[in-house]
Design an enzyme around this catalytic site. Structure first.
Site, PDB file in Angstrom:
ATOM      1  N   ASN A  76     -13.065   6.557   9.910  1.00  0.00           N
ATOM      2  CA  ASN A  76     -14.283   5.739   9.960  1.00  0.00           C
ATOM      3  C   ASN A  76     -15.332   6.508  10.761  1.00  0.00           C
ATOM      4  OD1 ASN A  76     -12.849   5.419  12.340  1.00  0.00           O
ATOM      5  ND2 ASN A  76     -13.613   3.346  12.695  1.00  0.00           N
ATOM      6  N   ASP A 107      -4.198  -0.181  16.548  1.00  0.00           N
ATOM      7  CA  ASP A 107      -5.368  -0.298  15.669  1.00  0.00           C
ATOM      8  C   ASP A 107      -6.648  -0.155  16.499  1.00  0.00           C
ATOM      9  OD1 ASP A 107      -6.414  -0.438  13.116  1.00  0.00           O
ATOM     10  OD2 ASP A 107      -6.641  -2.615  13.152  1.00  0.00           O
TER      11      ASP A 107
END
Length: 418
Positions: free
Chosen positions: A96, A306
């Site tokens: 990302n 995460d």
């Protein structure tokens, strides 16, 4: 580097030394001796820590930083230092970024920025060009450059034929495909778990159905194509059931769960604290119970932080407008250690993820390169902002009571302690 770890309880389910207290002598980065008492004849650095436990080095299968492109969220340098002090000797870095990790040049950039670090960084490259879900990216070239898997981070592959082709193509070089578990048409811009309570709060729902439909589709594709598939961060009771049934069929499928999906429920949303806005959304108590059971019975293969740093301008805003994600490197162990037994947790942070991503296996034995995590599993404390080493501070575990904390690591011939 040389070091002598004193009175360390070894936690390693595959070792005859499991649960035994030993001194561990490390010389030139390798374990040279393990014994009940090792005198420090050569005057090496001695590590004496309260209730010291040692395991194989932890690996986090889903970490985001920001660099390149979003350095205000987190740089690779500070992110890896945070990982080290949080107990991780290796991480899988998500794409990302800007530009996305969708070609060999960006993989090379990421790999070069982590050289000579205590923590090993392994890129997860995009499955599609620009992470747009239209054309397959240069998977083979990126694999050769160091990418360990391929997936569009937090983006569903809506075209089933594209996912089918990716699963077929990746088999030519033993590639691992990832598929984010969400059917976007069903999720329909939902920002919280679909429930009566969240509807009353005015939060648009993202139902469990969105996750389970996508997983069911991908499992049908996997059964048709063969190959290897990993589903990151499942969050529902139904998802656990689907994966369990697929494993019984013999499909080559693995999955992970995040610490916040194991430990938190959507009851937290009453505060409208945007730190709880995640993707997938935090679900219900029934889901957390099923996820915990899935970890314990082996249906869920690995536990991840995460870790998703978001700068304050994009997080400390109205819940609806905030970007998804919570940081988690610093809090993973203390949070999950409260709900999962220690040996199962360590296996999910060490043996299982390294095997799935095709990484070098580590071991606590004489002659092996030292790749160790140092921690205290019994320390009770409240997680406060002072605990956060990340540049961004968006933690869903702020002011939560945690149990257990990492002291640091010994890896790549370096000792890094908090």
């Amino acid at each position: 580097m040389n070091a002598l770890l004193k009175s360390a309880t070894i936690i390693d389910s595959k070792s005859s030394l499991n649960n035994k207290v030993r001194d561990i002598l490390i010389e030139n980065g390798k374990i040279s001796k393990i014994a009940a008492n090792i005198p420090n004849i050569k005057k090496h650095k001695t590590v004496v820590l309260k209730n010291l436990h040692v395991s194989r080095g932890w690996f986090d299968s889903s970490v985001s930083f920001g660099e390149p492109g979003y350095e205000e969220r987190e740089t690779i340098k500070n992110g890896l230092l945070t990982a080290a002090k949080s107990g991780f000797t290796g991480i899988a870095l998500n794409s990302n970024t800007n530009p996305h990790i969708d070609n060999k040049s960006v993989v090379d950039f990421v790999m070069n920025n982590q050289r000579a670090n205590a923590v090993d960084l392994h890129p997860i490259a995009c499955l599609t060009k620009g992470s747009k879900g239209i054309d397959i990216a240069e998977l083979y070239d990126m694999k050769q450059a160091g990418a360990i898997a391929f997936g569009d981070h937090k983006k569903a592959i809506s075209n089933p034929n594209l996912m089918k082709i990716a699963l077929l193509y990746a088999q030519n070089f033993d590639g691992l495909a990832l598929s984010f578990p969400q059917d976007d048409a069903i999720a329909n811009n939902g920002i919280a778990n679909e429930s009566e309570a969240n509807t009353k709060l005015g939060l648009k729902g993202n139902p469990s159905l969105a996750e389970e439909l996508q997983i069911a589709r991908d499992l049908f594709l996997l059964e048709y194509t063969g190959g290897k598939l990993h589903i990151p961060t499942i969050s529902t009771k139904g998802a656990v059931k689907l994966v369990k049934e697929a494993k019984k069929k013999g499909l080559d499928i693995t999955c992970s769960v995040s610490a916040h999906h194991l430990c938190l429920t959507d009851d937290e949303l009453n505060s409208f604290d945007s730190n709880y806005k995640c993707k997938p959304p935090i679900r219900t108590k029934k889901d957390t119970i099923a996820l915990i059971k899935g970890v314990k019975d082996g249906t869920i293969d690995m536990i991840t932080s995460d870790h998703t740093p978001i700068d304050i301008e994009h997080k400390k805003v109205e819940f609806e407008n905030a970007l998804d994600g919570t940081i988690g490197l610093e809090s993973l162990f203390g949070a999950v250690n409260s709900v999962i037994d220690l040996h199962t947790l360590i296996d999910c942070l060490t043996i299982k993820p390294r095997k799935r991503f095709g990484l070098e296996e580590t071991a606590i034995k004489v002659g092996e390169k030292a790749n160790l995590t140092l921690f205290d599993p019994t320390l009770d404390y409240m997680f406060k902002q002072e605990e956060i080493m990340s540049t961004s501070k968006n933690s869903a575990f702020l002011h939560k009571n945690l149990k257990g904390k990492a002291y640091g690591i010994f890896a790549n011939n370096k000792l890094v302690l908090r």
